[in-house]
Design an enzyme around this catalytic site. Structure first.
Site, PDB file in Angstrom:
ATOM      1  CG  ASP A   1     -19.558   0.203   4.018  1.00  0.00           C
ATOM      2  OD1 ASP A   1     -20.377   0.884   3.383  1.00  0.00           O
ATOM      3  OD2 ASP A   1     -19.749  -0.989   4.330  1.00  0.00           O
TER       4      ASP A   1
ATOM      5  CG  HIS B   1     -24.911   7.728   4.399  1.00  0.00           C
ATOM      6  ND1 HIS B   1     -26.265   7.916   4.284  1.00  0.00           N
ATOM      7  CD2 HIS B   1     -24.714   6.402   4.560  1.00  0.00           C
ATOM      8  CE1 HIS B   1     -26.870   6.740   4.385  1.00  0.00           C
ATOM      9  NE2 HIS B   1     -25.945   5.802   4.549  1.00  0.00           N
TER      10      HIS B   1
HETATM   11  C1  SDX Z   1     -23.585   2.375   2.328  1.00  0.00           C
HETATM   12  O1  SDX Z   1     -27.920   4.524   1.621  1.00  0.00           O
HETATM   13  C2  SDX Z   1     -27.568   3.829   2.601  1.00  0.00           C
HETATM   14  O2  SDX Z   1     -28.187   3.826   3.666  1.00  0.00           O
HETATM   15  C3  SDX Z   1     -26.339   2.966   2.380  1.00  0.00           C
HETATM   16  C4  SDX Z   1     -25.769   2.258   3.595  1.00  0.00           C
HETATM   17  C5  SDX Z   1     -26.669   1.170   4.112  1.00  0.00           C
HETATM   18  O3  SDX Z   1     -26.581   0.829   5.308  1.00  0.00           O
HETATM   19  O4  SDX Z   1     -27.398   0.584   3.280  1.00  0.00           O
HETATM   20  O5  SDX Z   1     -25.530   3.200   4.632  1.00  0.00           O
HETATM   21  C6  SDX Z   1     -24.440   1.560   3.250  1.00  0.00           C
HETATM   22  O6  SDX Z   1     -23.681   2.203   1.145  1.00  0.00           O
HETATM   23  C7  SDX Z   1     -22.698   3.431   2.919  1.00  0.00           C
HETATM   24  C8  SDX Z   1     -21.929   4.250   1.819  1.00  0.00           C
HETATM   25  C9  SDX Z   1     -20.725   3.392   1.388  1.00  0.00           C
HETATM   26  N1  SDX Z   1     -20.056   4.038   0.221  1.00  0.00           N
HETATM   27  C10 SDX Z   1     -18.878   4.649   0.373  1.00  0.00           C
HETATM   28  O7  SDX Z   1     -18.277   4.779   1.439  1.00  0.00           O
HETATM   29  C11 SDX Z   1     -18.287   5.152  -0.946  1.00  0.00           C
HETATM   30  C12 SDX Z   1     -17.739   6.557  -0.741  1.00  0.00           C
HETATM   31  N2  SDX Z   1     -18.867   7.496  -0.580  1.00  0.00           N
HETATM   32  C13 SDX Z   1     -19.320   8.224  -1.727  1.00  0.00           C
HETATM   33  O8  SDX Z   1     -19.229   7.518  -2.936  1.00  0.00           O
HETATM   34  C14 SDX Z   1     -20.633   8.939  -1.475  1.00  0.00           C
HETATM   35  O9  SDX Z   1     -20.496   9.610  -0.292  1.00  0.00           O
HETATM   36  C15 SDX Z   1     -21.940   8.155  -1.446  1.00  0.00           C
HETATM   37  C16 SDX Z   1     -22.098   7.275  -2.639  1.00  0.00           C
HETATM   38  C17 SDX Z   1     -22.019   7.328  -0.215  1.00  0.00           C
HETATM   39  C18 SDX Z   1     -23.063   9.162  -1.411  1.00  0.00           C
HETATM   40  O10 SDX Z   1     -23.055   9.804  -2.643  1.00  0.00           O
HETATM   41  P1  SDX Z   1     -24.016  11.027  -2.949  1.00  0.00           P
HETATM   42  O11 SDX Z   1     -25.037  11.227  -1.891  1.00  0.00           O
HETATM   43  O12 SDX Z   1     -24.485  10.874  -4.364  1.00  0.00           O
HETATM   44  O13 SDX Z   1     -23.065  12.277  -2.798  1.00  0.00           O
HETATM   45  P2  SDX Z   1     -22.345  13.005  -3.980  1.00  0.00           P
HETATM   46  O14 SDX Z   1     -21.591  11.997  -4.793  1.00  0.00           O
HETATM   47  O15 SDX Z   1     -23.350  13.855  -4.671  1.00  0.00           O
HETATM   48  O16 SDX Z   1     -21.288  13.909  -3.192  1.00  0.00           O
HETATM   49  C19 SDX Z   1     -21.536  15.275  -2.887  1.00  0.00           C
HETATM   50  C20 SDX Z   1     -20.143  15.928  -2.846  1.00  0.00           C
HETATM   51  C21 SDX Z   1     -19.390  15.774  -4.167  1.00  0.00           C
HETATM   52  O17 SDX Z   1     -18.448  16.806  -4.230  1.00  0.00           O
HETATM   53  P3  SDX Z   1     -18.784  18.158  -5.121  1.00  0.00           P
HETATM   54  O18 SDX Z   1     -19.306  17.660  -6.452  1.00  0.00           O
HETATM   55  O19 SDX Z   1     -19.848  18.889  -4.307  1.00  0.00           O
HETATM   56  O20 SDX Z   1     -17.471  18.882  -5.200  1.00  0.00           O
HETATM   57  O21 SDX Z   1     -19.338  15.252  -1.861  1.00  0.00           O
HETATM   58  C22 SDX Z   1     -18.240  14.635  -2.515  1.00  0.00           C
HETATM   59  C23 SDX Z   1     -18.615  14.499  -3.969  1.00  0.00           C
HETATM   60  O22 SDX Z   1     -17.441  14.431  -4.798  1.00  0.00           O
HETATM   61  N3  SDX Z   1     -18.069  13.321  -1.907  1.00  0.00           N
HETATM   62  C24 SDX Z   1     -16.896  12.771  -1.623  1.00  0.00           C
HETATM   63  C25 SDX Z   1     -17.178  11.545  -1.014  1.00  0.00           C
HETATM   64  N4  SDX Z   1     -18.503  11.382  -0.956  1.00  0.00           N
HETATM   65  C26 SDX Z   1     -19.044  12.479  -1.521  1.00  0.00           C
HETATM   66  N5  SDX Z   1     -15.627  13.227  -1.825  1.00  0.00           N
HETATM   67  C27 SDX Z   1     -14.642  12.379  -1.406  1.00  0.00           C
HETATM   68  N6  SDX Z   1     -14.836  11.183  -0.809  1.00  0.00           N
HETATM   69  C28 SDX Z   1     -16.096  10.740  -0.606  1.00  0.00           C
HETATM   70  N7  SDX Z   1     -16.292   9.563  -0.024  1.00  0.00           N
END
Ligand code: SDX
Length: 434
Positions: free
Chosen positions: A363, A306
């Site tokens: 989710d 998140h």
């Molecule tokens: C919702 O914003 C809100 O409040 C949203 C929400 C709401 O109520 O409105 O809470 C609802 O959208 C919840 C999120 C649902 N999405 C997912 O579950 C999809 C999976 N999650 C990721 O795509 C991610 O965690 C996000 C999109 C939620 C957040 O992305 P960020 O903040 O841009 O984080 P990032 O992509 O910069 O990640 C930082 C690191 C990266 O690794 P490195 O580059 O440091 O090696 O964490 C890793 C990412 O690859 N990472 C994950 C991951 N989420 C982040 N690695 C594996 N699985 C994941 N889910």
């Protein structure tokens, strides 16, 4: 401690005020930055940028706190209906009995769709994505319901909010019925908000669907927990559209489009797809976690991570417990829940996820509840949208009510070509596009 931030630029020093929210989070007010320094800020994904001051919802991502109008989600989840919480979020205080009865009556009276509006459903193919139908039909509401054009004070905004919150159920259920070739079901005026939705989803002309108390309680909780969440992607979209003085329905229709993405509200579908893929492929949880850590094919652990929460999403804790209780009370054994728990346990004990502060979000467990209720997978994100409607309406209202409000218009850093001129067609020797 200074309540100003100082920036040194090209040998000159500038000061910008530091503002503090009611929960003591601090921000540097850079509204005069460009005028004073000629510079703008750049913040990919707005991870460090506050787009507004808002009094609706507070999140503390490190502590895993979520409060609607100052009331902890844990308090509301056990004591309130979705409709009460919706009114709280939109109008800023808990409704009195009179407020609640008036709003409930408005929701009931607004539940039917204009007969001409129903004709639109005949035009959608049965395989049309329900989120496409939802965003289109919410926008179309403004052609059939003049209340939205008259929404300017609390009384008229309450009416327009009731129209939107009520009809979003009817539209969602109609999209589902159209997709399965069943006749659209009229709302009943003797049913409450959640029961009426389930009636429109699952009743047929020759048999009424009578949801159990367990099911209505679980869905009520699901909607309540999704009702608002500060400046997330879809809510920021609603504010962006609302800032141009677009109407409530158009602004919330844009919110539906933003929510659809698998990184946002579409994640509740992606979680089930992920669990099904693990089940059907037969790979072990350990192997799947390895693929995630190696970023193989860009695969992510959907439902984890998140932008704000660097701790457990408080909603996921409540939803996990609700999923377990629902399956027990319905005497359902869903292997998805067991698998989701095994996967979560593996991730929560793995340094890759611990170092990145990745925890289950809203989710991760919600799909198990929706499956137990019988909601089809392609309707999961629609359910998120129904739940989030009060938050979108409240943010639209916050923009609408602000006499100083300005249109949202971010700046950019241009990185395109410079000093280009027009080239006659016969002299264009560019490589093919693909
Ligand atoms: C919702 O914003 C809100 O409040 C949203 C929400 C709401 O109520 O409105 O809470 C609802 O959208 C919840 C999120 C649902 N999405 C997912 O579950 C999809 C999976 N999650 C990721 O795509 C991610 O965690 C996000 C999109 C939620 C957040 O992305 P960020 O903040 O841009 O984080 P990032 O992509 O910069 O990640 C930082 C690191 C990266 O690794 P490195 O580059 O440091 O090696 O964490 C890793 C990412 O690859 N990472 C994950 C991951 N989420 C982040 N690695 C594996 N699985 C994941 N889910």
């Amino acid at each position: 401690m200074s309540n100003a931030a100082r920036i040194e630029l090209d040998g000159k020093s500038y000061e910008f005020p530091v503002v503090e929210g009611t929960e003591h989070e601090k921000a540097i007010d850079i509204s005069k930055l460009r005028a004073q320094t000629g510079h703008i800020t750049l913040d990919d994904g707005y991870g460090n940028t506050g787009s507004c001051a808002s009094s609706i919802t507070y999140i503390d991502g490190d502590a895993g706190i979520l409060r609607y109008r100052g009331i902890p989600i844990e308090d509301l989840a056990g004591k309130c209906s979705f409709v009460e919480v919706a009114w709280l979020i939109i109008f800023g205080r808990l409704p009195t009995l009179a407020d609640r009865d008036r709003f409930t009556d408005l929701l009931t009276e607004s539940s039917r769709l204009d007969e001409n509006m129903k004709k639109h459903f005949d035009g959608f193919p049965t395989y049309a994505p329900p989120m496409a139908i939802l965003s289109a039909m919410i926008n179309t509401l403004s052609a059939h319901n003049e209340e939205v054009w008259e929404a300017h004070d609390d009384k008229s905004i309450e009416i327009a909010a009731a129209v939107l919150m009520s009809k979003v159920r009817t539209i969602a259920a109609a999209a589902y019925k159209s997709s399965i070739g069943e006749p659209l079901v009229y709302p009943r005026y003797d049913l409450k908000y959640v029961e009426n939705f389930l009636h429109m989803m699952f009743s047929v002309p020759y048999r009424n669907y009578e949801p159990s108390e367990t099911v209505t309680k679980a869905l009520n909780l699901f909607f309540l927990l999704h009702a608002d969440h500060e400046q997330n992607c879809s809510t920021s979209t609603v504010r962006m559209v609302a800032s141009s003085k677009a109407n409530m329905f158009a602004s919330c229709s844009a919110g539906v489009c933003a929510l659809w993405g698998p990184l946002h509200g579409g994640a509740n579908v992606a979680v089930i797809d992920m669990l099904q893929e693990i089940q059907e492929s037969g790979i072990s949880v350990k192997e799947y976690v390895r693929k995630v850590k190696d970023k193989e094919d860009g695969v992510k652990l959907m439902g984890f991570g998140h932008r704000v929460y660097r701790n457990f999403d408080p909603r996921s804790k409540i939803l996990k417990q609700a999923a377990e209780e629902l399956l027990t009370e319905m005497n359902i054994s869903d292997p998805m829940l067991d698998l989701s728990q095994e996967l979560a346990d593996a991730a929560l004990n793995d340094d890759y996820f611990i170092e990145r502060k990745l925890y289950p979000n809203v989710d991760y467990y919600s799909g198990v509840i929706l499956r137990a209720i019988g909601i089809p997978l392609n309707m999961f994100t629609v359910m998120f949208a129904i739940g989030r409607m009060p938050g979108w309406i409240a943010n639209w209202k916050e923009i609408h009510d602000d006499p100083q409000g300005r249109i949202y218009r971010p700046r950019q850093v241009y990185t395109g070509p410079v000093n280009q001129t027009w080239v006659p067609k016969e002299e264009r020797t560019y490589p093919p596009l693909y």
